[in-house]
Design a protein around this motif. Structure first.
Motif, PDB file in Angstrom:
ATOM      1  N   LYS A 203       0.839  -1.205   0.000  1.00 47.36           N
ATOM      2  CA  LYS A 203       0.000   0.000   0.000  1.00 47.36           C
ATOM      3  C   LYS A 203       0.873   1.253   0.000  1.00 47.36           C
ATOM      4  CE  LYS A 203      -3.770  -2.158   2.629  1.00 47.36           C
ATOM      5  NZ  LYS A 203      -4.569  -2.107   3.888  1.00 47.36           N
ATOM      6  N   PRO A 204       0.502   2.272  -0.764  1.00 49.34           N
ATOM      7  CA  PRO A 204       1.255   3.528  -0.710  1.00 49.34           C
ATOM      8  C   PRO A 204       1.069   4.198   0.647  1.00 49.34           C
ATOM      9  CG  PRO A 204      -0.712   3.790  -2.056  1.00 49.34           C
ATOM     10  CD  PRO A 204      -0.613   2.339  -1.718  1.00 49.34           C
ATOM     11  N   LEU A 205       2.069   4.937   1.080  1.00 49.66           N
ATOM     12  CA  LEU A 205       2.048   5.548   2.408  1.00 49.66           C
ATOM     13  C   LEU A 205       0.840   6.453   2.607  1.00 49.66           C
ATOM     14  CD1 LEU A 205       3.524   5.879   5.102  1.00 49.66           C
ATOM     15  CD2 LEU A 205       4.839   7.747   4.065  1.00 49.66           C
ATOM     16  N   ASP A 206       0.502   7.250   1.585  1.00 44.28           N
ATOM     17  CA  ASP A 206      -0.593   8.215   1.761  1.00 44.28           C
ATOM     18  C   ASP A 206      -1.960   7.536   1.842  1.00 44.28           C
ATOM     19  OD1 ASP A 206      -0.951   7.462  -0.879  1.00 44.28           O
ATOM     20  OD2 ASP A 206      -0.564   9.433  -1.729  1.00 44.28           O
ATOM     21  N   ALA A 207      -2.016   6.225   1.573  1.00 52.38           N
ATOM     22  CA  ALA A 207      -3.293   5.518   1.663  1.00 52.38           C
ATOM     23  C   ALA A 207      -3.611   5.061   3.084  1.00 52.38           C
ATOM     24  CB  ALA A 207      -3.278   4.307   0.733  1.00 52.38           C
ATOM     25  N   VAL A 208      -2.627   5.171   3.985  1.00 53.19           N
ATOM     26  CA  VAL A 208      -2.840   4.664   5.341  1.00 53.19           C
ATOM     27  C   VAL A 208      -2.651   5.729   6.419  1.00 53.19           C
ATOM     28  CG1 VAL A 208      -2.223   2.308   4.695  1.00 53.19           C
ATOM     29  CG2 VAL A 208      -0.433   3.876   5.469  1.00 53.19           C
ATOM     30  N   ILE A 209      -2.524   6.994   5.999  1.00 58.60           N
ATOM     31  CA  ILE A 209      -2.319   8.085   6.960  1.00 58.60           C
ATOM     32  C   ILE A 209      -3.536   9.005   6.958  1.00 58.60           C
ATOM     33  CG2 ILE A 209      -0.919  10.110   7.537  1.00 58.60           C
ATOM     34  CD1 ILE A 209       1.476   8.677   6.362  1.00 58.60           C
ATOM     35  N   VAL A 211      -5.433  12.405   9.303  1.00 60.58           N
ATOM     36  CA  VAL A 211      -5.125  13.525  10.201  1.00 60.58           C
ATOM     37  C   VAL A 211      -6.364  13.857  11.023  1.00 60.58           C
ATOM     38  CG1 VAL A 211      -4.387  15.935  10.352  1.00 60.58           C
ATOM     39  CG2 VAL A 211      -3.419  14.441   8.589  1.00 60.58           C
ATOM     40  N   ASP A 212      -6.211  13.825  12.346  1.00 58.12           N
ATOM     41  CA  ASP A 212      -7.290  14.193  13.278  1.00 58.12           C
ATOM     42  C   ASP A 212      -8.536  13.336  13.127  1.00 58.12           C
ATOM     43  OD1 ASP A 212      -5.723  16.196  14.384  1.00 58.12           O
ATOM     44  OD2 ASP A 212      -6.477  17.743  13.028  1.00 58.12           O
ATOM     45  N   GLY A 213      -8.369  12.086  12.781  1.00 58.37           N
ATOM     46  CA  GLY A 213      -9.503  11.188  12.679  1.00 58.37           C
ATOM     47  C   GLY A 213      -9.729  10.688  11.268  1.00 58.37           C
TER      48      GLY A 213
END
Length: 215
Positions: A203-209, A211-213
């Motif tokens: 999975k690409p990193l931005d798919a699992v991050i 912000v604030d919920g």
């Protein structure tokens, strides 16, 4: 040494070890024995893992008896047959072709247990499962140290933990967290085997991050 600082080369090397860590299966293990001192290094790495309340709740059973190993394999085969039925179509066909353990092929088998404390543990009073998470951290340390030593490691999770506990006469309160196979390998692949076989992809990193919920 207090306040030890690491170099950019150190950071790059750690990234390379993590990037090239692999879950090794039985079709890739060599029969060559792993020296005792190498196994000790891997186990010592486990004990350097973080643990909730410094509880160090891990215990390790070296599984050397061939008969016990064969009985573990028998349980794997039973559980694996049940697991295959959960998939369908091409995915089931691929699952049936996968070699998902190396219990008999690997020179070293280690069962890793979580041993609960007799009383309250600092930091474990609200989330009791963090004790087991500590053991998982120990296993990750083993995986990385094994790879740094050019030793392959596979985690066999398709097992009935109660069966393994019985075979190893584990205390009633102990919980099996991982059954590990270690040994030298024919080849460390550049990419994870399940990615090579198109079972899934990283999975690409931005798919699992978030912000604030999750909203």
């Amino acid at each position: 040494m207090d306040n030890r600082a690491f170099t950019e080369a150190d950071q790059h090397l750690l990234t390379e070890i993590m990037l090239h860590r692999r879950d090794v299966r039985g079709n890739n293990f060599l029969p060559d024995p792993v020296p005792e001192e190498v196994v000790t290094q891997i186990l010592r790495a486990a004990t350097l893992a973080p643990s909730v309340g410094y509880s160090q709740p891990w215990e390790f059973v070296m599984v050397e008896n061939p008969d016990i190993r064969r009985r573990v394999v028998a349980d794997f085969e039973a559980q694996n047959g049940k697991a295959e039925e959960l998939f369908s179509g091409d995915r089931r066909d691929l699952y049936a072709r996968l070699k998902l353990e190396g219990i008999l092929e690997a020179p070293v088998n280690i069962a890793v247990f979580y041993k609960p404390a007799d009383g309250p543990v600092l930091g474990q009073t609200s989330m009791v499962e963090v004790g087991e998470y500590s053991v998982v951290c120990a296993i990750q340390n083993m995986w990385l140290m094994a790879r740094a030593l050019n030793v392959g490691m596979g985690w066999v999770s398709i097992l009935n933990p109660d069966t393994v506990k019985d075979l190893l006469n584990a205390p009633a309160d102990n919980k099996l967290v991982g059954y590990l196979c270690l040994g030298y390998v024919r080849q460390f692949f550049d990419t994870p085997e399940l990615e090579r076989l198109e079972w899934d992809r990283r999975k690409p990193l931005d798919a699992v991050i978030y912000v604030d919920g999750y909203d």
